[in-house]
Design an enzyme around this catalytic site. Structure first.
Site, PDB file in Angstrom:
ATOM      1  N   SER A  91      -5.166 -19.222  -6.505  1.00 32.99           N
ATOM      2  CA  SER A  91      -4.656 -17.819  -6.753  1.00 32.99           C
ATOM      3  C   SER A  91      -5.016 -17.408  -8.468  1.00 32.99           C
ATOM      4  O   SER A  91      -4.748 -18.504  -9.191  1.00 32.99           O
ATOM      5  CB  SER A  91      -3.459 -17.769  -6.556  1.00 32.99           C
ATOM      6  OG  SER A  91      -2.816 -16.561  -6.858  1.00 32.99           O
TER       7      SER A  91
ATOM      8  N   TYR B 101       6.001 -20.567  -6.130  1.00 27.19           N
ATOM      9  CA  TYR B 101       4.866 -20.278  -5.287  1.00 27.19           C
ATOM     10  C   TYR B 101       3.678 -20.523  -6.195  1.00 27.19           C
ATOM     11  O   TYR B 101       2.496 -21.410  -5.923  1.00 27.19           O
ATOM     12  CB  TYR B 101       4.755 -18.942  -4.682  1.00 27.19           C
ATOM     13  CG  TYR B 101       3.487 -18.475  -4.282  1.00 27.19           C
ATOM     14  CD1 TYR B 101       2.765 -18.963  -3.109  1.00 27.19           C
ATOM     15  CD2 TYR B 101       2.681 -17.643  -5.256  1.00 27.19           C
ATOM     16  CE1 TYR B 101       1.445 -18.463  -2.973  1.00 27.19           C
ATOM     17  CE2 TYR B 101       1.489 -17.084  -5.001  1.00 27.19           C
ATOM     18  CZ  TYR B 101       0.971 -17.698  -3.850  1.00 27.19           C
ATOM     19  OH  TYR B 101      -0.277 -17.390  -3.602  1.00 27.19           O
TER      20      TYR B 101
ATOM     21  N   LYS C 162       0.413 -23.692  -6.583  1.00 28.23           N
ATOM     22  CA  LYS C 162      -0.897 -23.458  -6.662  1.00 28.23           C
ATOM     23  C   LYS C 162      -1.543 -24.184  -7.598  1.00 28.23           C
ATOM     24  O   LYS C 162      -2.681 -25.025  -7.546  1.00 28.23           O
ATOM     25  CB  LYS C 162      -1.416 -21.836  -6.643  1.00 28.23           C
ATOM     26  CG  LYS C 162      -1.110 -20.979  -5.466  1.00 28.23           C
ATOM     27  CD  LYS C 162      -1.956 -21.547  -4.269  1.00 28.23           C
ATOM     28  CE  LYS C 162      -1.484 -20.450  -3.062  1.00 28.23           C
ATOM     29  NZ  LYS C 162      -2.117 -21.423  -1.911  1.00 28.23           N
TER      30      LYS C 162
HETATM   31  N1  UFG Z   1       3.915  -2.989  -6.594  1.00 30.71           N
HETATM   32  C1  UFG Z   1       4.665  -1.868  -6.639  1.00 30.71           C
HETATM   33  N2  UFG Z   1       5.264  -1.551  -5.624  1.00 30.71           N
HETATM   34  C2  UFG Z   1       5.303  -2.339  -4.587  1.00 30.71           C
HETATM   35  C3  UFG Z   1       4.609  -3.582  -4.443  1.00 30.71           C
HETATM   36  C4  UFG Z   1       3.880  -3.762  -5.715  1.00 30.71           C
HETATM   37  O1  UFG Z   1       4.350  -0.827  -7.575  1.00 30.71           O
HETATM   38  O2  UFG Z   1       6.007  -2.092  -3.439  1.00 30.71           O
HETATM   39  C5  UFG Z   1       2.820  -3.152  -7.829  1.00 30.71           C
HETATM   40  C6  UFG Z   1       3.102  -4.360  -8.610  1.00 30.71           C
HETATM   41  O3  UFG Z   1       4.090  -4.082  -9.686  1.00 30.71           O
HETATM   42  C7  UFG Z   1       1.832  -4.678  -9.294  1.00 30.71           C
HETATM   43  C8  UFG Z   1       0.910  -4.150  -8.034  1.00 30.71           C
HETATM   44  O4  UFG Z   1       1.493  -3.101  -7.310  1.00 30.71           O
HETATM   45  O5  UFG Z   1       1.351  -4.020 -10.310  1.00 30.71           O
HETATM   46  C9  UFG Z   1       0.268  -5.376  -7.029  1.00 30.71           C
HETATM   47  O6  UFG Z   1       1.494  -6.027  -6.739  1.00 30.71           O
HETATM   48  P1  UFG Z   1       1.499  -7.067  -5.428  1.00 30.71           P
HETATM   49  O7  UFG Z   1       2.754  -7.459  -5.054  1.00 30.71           O
HETATM   50  O8  UFG Z   1       0.515  -6.459  -4.219  1.00 30.71           O
HETATM   51  O9  UFG Z   1       0.558  -8.207  -6.069  1.00 30.71           O
HETATM   52  P2  UFG Z   1       0.635  -9.134  -7.119  1.00 30.71           P
HETATM   53  O10 UFG Z   1      -0.462  -8.937  -8.207  1.00 30.71           O
HETATM   54  O11 UFG Z   1       2.063  -9.025  -7.741  1.00 30.71           O
HETATM   55  O12 UFG Z   1       0.608 -10.712  -6.638  1.00 30.71           O
HETATM   56  C10 UFG Z   1      -0.572 -10.977  -6.086  1.00 30.71           C
HETATM   57  C11 UFG Z   1      -0.163 -11.946  -4.806  1.00 30.71           C
HETATM   58  C12 UFG Z   1       0.560 -13.267  -5.273  1.00 30.71           C
HETATM   59  C13 UFG Z   1      -0.479 -13.932  -6.262  1.00 30.71           C
HETATM   60  C14 UFG Z   1      -0.781 -12.851  -7.415  1.00 30.71           C
HETATM   61  C15 UFG Z   1      -1.647 -13.604  -8.377  1.00 30.71           C
HETATM   62  O13 UFG Z   1       0.702 -11.249  -4.068  1.00 30.71           O
HETATM   63  O14 UFG Z   1       0.273 -14.155  -4.091  1.00 30.71           O
HETATM   64  O15 UFG Z   1      -1.346 -11.522  -6.990  1.00 30.71           O
HETATM   65  O16 UFG Z   1      -2.075 -12.786  -9.384  1.00 30.71           O
HETATM   66  F1  UFG Z   1       0.219 -14.827  -6.714  1.00 30.71           F
END
Ligand code: UFG
Length: 381
Positions: free
Chosen positions: A141, A166, A170
């Site tokens: 990841s 988590y 990785k």
């Molecule tokens: N976000 C929101 N509202 C939500 C969920 C997310 O605004 O309800 C925002 C987050 O703040 C972020 C973006 O949307 O800016 C993406 O969030 P995600 O939770 O979809 O994804 P992340 O980038 O946080 O995490 C993902 C994977 C992880 C991994 C990570 C690696 O879910 O498993 O990318 O960069 F570790």
């Protein structure tokens, strides 16, 4: 020992896909089957529904009793089940997806995460090597980069501490796999660092099916669109990004799945640069040229599109896909989130011969088809 991938056509190659009933795993199984690979899925169904196999067969036209696809219901911690699996099937290579993946939950249950993800992988690697299987593609990841010093992130960017167990698993597993190669250069290791996989197969038959309230942006947006949730919470609009919301590199899950097929080809020496092509500062390790033409070493590749999209961009793209407006409200930042990350994709393009084909609109269209056809996921299907 000759590499088990040596000179084999897809039809003669058996791929063990751990976690093959999950989101990325199931899409990868489809791509493998369509190219003629034999697939053995090992999955404990802890975060998956066996209906996915009916759907995979529907997409690929495989009969229920076609031996091209086999399923073993077991955990990677179950040594006896792994022993039986490696004894029963002529496995040549492993694509290892199995693992717990909820960032927030990992903070609450660190021991469960370390045990399942790290100890489980150790059992898998030990049983595999005892059966002479030393080819593995690992589901890593972009989280291993932690807070980026700059974007786009190349594979040579330093790894920083992940902010949750988590992410640590990785990072640790990347190290364990690298050391495994250093200790025994018969191993072939590919570490694929995914950015943000979204979307679904264009059949609308398989897609992401999170249990409970989704943690990730896309499934949350999709559930607002079908009316299961009221509005999207946008976690922060004061980041140093063009519209203030977090920027990520969203990549279509089918593109991602095809990246795994490309990795198998790369391992077998079929594509890419002849020397494994290590870039300066990259933690990839080029092994000695294998006499049989297959690769040895550790190849590290980002899988992303190279484009960053903000939370607001995603909401608008999903609105275009579903033809309705998606209510949202700005909330405080989520702990542990970074402002911006997106991938440098040159290495995957040059060496794997892979690049993402689908844009954000297509990801949302396919994601919407899946969600609207299956508002409750695989449940009740
Ligand atoms: N976000 C929101 N509202 C939500 C969920 C997310 O605004 O309800 C925002 C987050 O703040 C972020 C973006 O949307 O800016 C993406 O969030 P995600 O939770 O979809 O994804 P992340 O980038 O946080 O995490 C993902 C994977 C992880 C991994 C990570 C690696 O879910 O498993 O990318 O960069 F570790």
């Amino acid at each position: 020992m000759a590499n088990r991938l040596l000179g084999k056509q897809a039809q003669d190659t058996t791929v063990l896909v751990t976690g093959g009933a999950g989101f990325i795993g199931s899409h990868t199984v489809v791509e493998l089957l369509q190219r003629g690979y034999n697939v053995v899925v090992l999955d404990d169904l802890s975060n998956a529904n066996p209906v996915v196999f009916d759907r995979i067969r529907q997409i690929t036209g495989l009969a229920a009793d076609d031996p091209q696809l086999a399923f073993v219901e077991a955990s990677i911690l179950d040594r006896a089940a792994l022993e039986r699996t490696f004894s029963t099937f002529p496995i040549d290579v492993i694509i290892h997806f199995a693992g717990f993946k909820a960032v927030g939950e990992s903070v609450e249950k660190p021991l469960e995460y370390y045990w399942n993800n790290v100890a489980g992988t150790l059992v898998l690697l030990d049983v595999a090597r005892q059966h002479g299987v030393k080819n593995i593609v690992f589901s890593s990841s972009a989280t291993v980069y932690g807070e980026p010093d700059s974007v786009p992130l190349t594979e040579a960017a330093p790894k920083h501490n992940a902010t949750n167990p988590y992410g640590q698993t990785k990072s640790m597993l990347e190290q364990i796999l690298t050391d495994t190669y250093i200790g025994d250069d018969e191993w072939n290791v590919v570490l694929l660092r995914y950015f943000n996989p979204i979307g679904a197969h264009d059949s609308g038959l398989i897609g992401e099916d999170p249990k409970g309230i989704p943690n990730n942006l896309l499934p949350y947006v999709a559930q607002v669109a079908v009316g299961k949730l009221e509005r999207v919470g946008v976690f922060g609009d004061d980041y140093p990004t063009p519209d203030g919301t977090g920027v990520r590199d969203y990549v279509h899950v089918v593109d991602l799945a095809r990246g795994h097929v490309a990795a198998l080809g790369w391992m077998a020496g079929a594509s890419g640069t002849p020397d494994g092509g290590v870039v300066a500062g990259d933690a990839s390790i080029s092994g000695p040229a294998a006499a049989d033409g297959t690769r040895r070493g550790v190849g590290i590749f980002n899988l992303g599109t190279g484009n960053g999209s903000s939370v607001i961009d995603v909401i608008h793209a999903f609105e275009r896909a579903c033809g309705q407006s998606i209510p949202y409200e700005v909330k405080p930042r989520r702990a542990g989130d970074i402002a911006e990350n997106y991938a440098a994709v040159d290495k995957a393009r040059e060496q794997l011969g892979w690049q993402a084909a689908y844009d954000l609109d297509r990801m949302c269209e396919d994601g919407w088809r899946w969600q609207s056809n299956n508002p409750n996921g695989f449940e009740g299907a």
